[in-house]
Write a protein that holds these residues in place. Sequence first.
Motif, PDB file in Angstrom:
ATOM      1  N   GLU A  29       0.834  -1.211   0.000  1.00  8.58           N
ATOM      2  CA  GLU A  29       0.000   0.000   0.000  1.00  8.58           C
ATOM      3  C   GLU A  29       0.864   1.256   0.000  1.00  8.58           C
ATOM      4  OE1 GLU A  29      -2.438  -0.413   3.426  1.00  8.58           O
ATOM      5  OE2 GLU A  29      -3.671  -2.030   2.572  1.00  8.58           O
ATOM      6  N   ARG A  30       1.940   1.226   0.759  1.00  8.27           N
ATOM      7  CA  ARG A  30       2.804   2.399   0.834  1.00  8.27           C
ATOM      8  C   ARG A  30       3.615   2.586  -0.456  1.00  8.27           C
ATOM      9  NH1 ARG A  30       6.498   1.452   4.589  1.00  8.27           N
ATOM     10  NH2 ARG A  30       5.776  -0.627   5.194  1.00  8.27           N
ATOM     11  N   TYR A  31       3.981   1.461  -1.082  1.00  7.59           N
ATOM     12  CA  TYR A  31       4.714   1.599  -2.349  1.00  7.59           C
ATOM     13  C   TYR A  31       3.772   2.105  -3.439  1.00  7.59           C
ATOM     14  CZ  TYR A  31       8.848   0.801  -5.185  1.00  7.59           C
ATOM     15  OH  TYR A  31       9.974   0.996  -5.949  1.00  7.59           O
ATOM     16  N   ASP A  32       2.541   1.649  -3.408  1.00  4.58           N
ATOM     17  CA  ASP A  32       1.534   2.137  -4.349  1.00  4.58           C
ATOM     18  C   ASP A  32       1.393   3.655  -4.213  1.00  4.58           C
ATOM     19  OD1 ASP A  32      -0.642   2.510  -6.020  1.00  4.58           O
ATOM     20  OD2 ASP A  32      -2.090   1.744  -4.579  1.00  4.58           O
ATOM     21  N   ALA A  33       1.293   4.132  -2.973  1.00  2.00           N
ATOM     22  CA  ALA A  33       1.150   5.569  -2.736  1.00  2.00           C
ATOM     23  C   ALA A  33       2.393   6.326  -3.202  1.00  2.00           C
ATOM     24  CB  ALA A  33       0.901   5.821  -1.248  1.00  2.00           C
ATOM     25  N   LEU A  42      17.203 -10.710  -7.168  1.00  2.92           N
ATOM     26  CA  LEU A  42      15.758 -10.859  -6.987  1.00  2.92           C
ATOM     27  C   LEU A  42      15.002  -9.792  -7.780  1.00  2.92           C
ATOM     28  CD1 LEU A  42      15.528 -11.601  -3.149  1.00  2.92           C
ATOM     29  CD2 LEU A  42      15.226 -13.213  -5.027  1.00  2.92           C
ATOM     30  N   GLY A  43      15.508  -8.562  -7.753  1.00  2.00           N
ATOM     31  CA  GLY A  43      14.851  -7.489  -8.503  1.00  2.00           C
ATOM     32  C   GLY A  43      14.755  -7.821  -9.982  1.00  2.00           C
ATOM     33  N   ASP A  44      15.820  -8.345 -10.551  1.00  2.00           N
ATOM     34  CA  ASP A  44      15.786  -8.750 -11.960  1.00  2.00           C
ATOM     35  C   ASP A  44      14.754  -9.849 -12.191  1.00  2.00           C
ATOM     36  OD1 ASP A  44      17.785  -6.944 -12.563  1.00  2.00           O
ATOM     37  OD2 ASP A  44      19.407  -8.406 -12.361  1.00  2.00           O
ATOM     38  N   LEU A  89       4.705  -1.806 -10.919  1.00  2.00           N
ATOM     39  CA  LEU A  89       5.450  -1.810  -9.658  1.00  2.00           C
ATOM     40  C   LEU A  89       6.675  -2.712  -9.721  1.00  2.00           C
ATOM     41  CD1 LEU A  89       3.912  -1.691  -6.124  1.00  2.00           C
ATOM     42  CD2 LEU A  89       5.869  -3.176  -6.568  1.00  2.00           C
ATOM     43  N   ALA A  90       6.586  -3.835 -10.439  1.00  2.00           N
ATOM     44  CA  ALA A  90       7.714  -4.767 -10.497  1.00  2.00           C
ATOM     45  C   ALA A  90       8.956  -4.074 -11.064  1.00  2.00           C
ATOM     46  CB  ALA A  90       7.355  -5.987 -11.334  1.00  2.00           C
ATOM     47  N   LYS A 111       6.290 -11.005 -11.536  1.00  3.08           N
ATOM     48  CA  LYS A 111       5.876  -9.723 -12.090  1.00  3.08           C
ATOM     49  C   LYS A 111       4.378  -9.510 -11.860  1.00  3.08           C
ATOM     50  CE  LYS A 111       6.498  -6.909 -16.252  1.00  3.08           C
ATOM     51  NZ  LYS A 111       5.149  -6.295 -16.265  1.00  3.08           N
ATOM     52  N   ALA A 112       3.597 -10.566 -12.056  1.00  5.92           N
ATOM     53  CA  ALA A 112       2.155 -10.456 -11.853  1.00  5.92           C
ATOM     54  C   ALA A 112       1.832 -10.160 -10.389  1.00  5.92           C
ATOM     55  CB  ALA A 112       1.473 -11.737 -12.298  1.00  5.92           C
ATOM     56  N   PHE A 113       2.594 -10.767  -9.470  1.00  6.17           N
ATOM     57  CA  PHE A 113       2.352 -10.539  -8.043  1.00  6.17           C
ATOM     58  C   PHE A 113       2.565  -9.068  -7.690  1.00  6.17           C
ATOM     59  CE2 PHE A 113       4.274 -10.050  -3.798  1.00  6.17           C
ATOM     60  CZ  PHE A 113       3.194 -10.438  -3.019  1.00  6.17           C
TER      61      PHE A 113
END
Length: 255
Positions: free
Chosen positions: A172-176, A215-217, A236-237, A226-228
């Motif tokens: 939620e915070r990353y979305d914001a 992991l980021g890659d 976001l991914a 990516k879907a998650f």
Amino acid sequence: MGYSVGQVAGFAGVTVRTLHHYDEIGLLAPGERSHAGHRRYDDADLDRLQQILFYRELGFPLDEVAALLDDPEADPRAHLRRQHDLLTARIEKLQKMAAAVEHAMEARTMGINLTPEEKFEVFGDKDPEEHAEEAERRWGGTETYAESQRRTARYTKDDWKRMQAEVASWGERYDALMAAGERPDGARAMDMAEEHRQHITQWFYTCTYEIHRGLGDMYVADERFKAFYDSMRPGLAEHLRDAITANAARRTGEA
């Protein structure tokens, strides 16, 4: 004077009834009797009993044991060679069984210690073991994977629910953050990436900056990851991948 049936039973870890049965079928007849007619076993009898128990331990029926021990062509060295071969085969079989058990233990994945009802309560219709085989194929031989398995095997339903709550809050915070137009290499995005890394370290394994970059890659390259992340917010991914890279460079002093 030899040994009484009770003494021999104690030596060998068998029952008196077993020794009586061996005597009755002629498999192990004591070499002596006391004046009162009680069985007395000498050292040769004990050697034969040891042979009997060895073959019984390996699953030989009593009639085959008798045939082996009473073979006039066999000598003590032949028995020892046979026993060595049988023991070697048994050891190899037990080692394979132990390896299979260890493999099953290491393959246990998140939520495995929960009942079916608890799994559904925590994960809903998502199967926490869905990607276990792939995870083991990718990382099964690493200490990182083993550490993750050791930790998650101890987690309770409340542990998993607390972890999921942390993930939801982070999402939620990353979305914001993205809605506010924060760049991946901005301070807030990098701080969120650092929180993400520390979450992995807290719950699963020690996540170094090098591992975190990998992991980021993967979050971008693997459609399921990516879907998650994109389910939290489209894009976001990739944003997180870039924030992870920027944070690792900031923390390690890389250009």
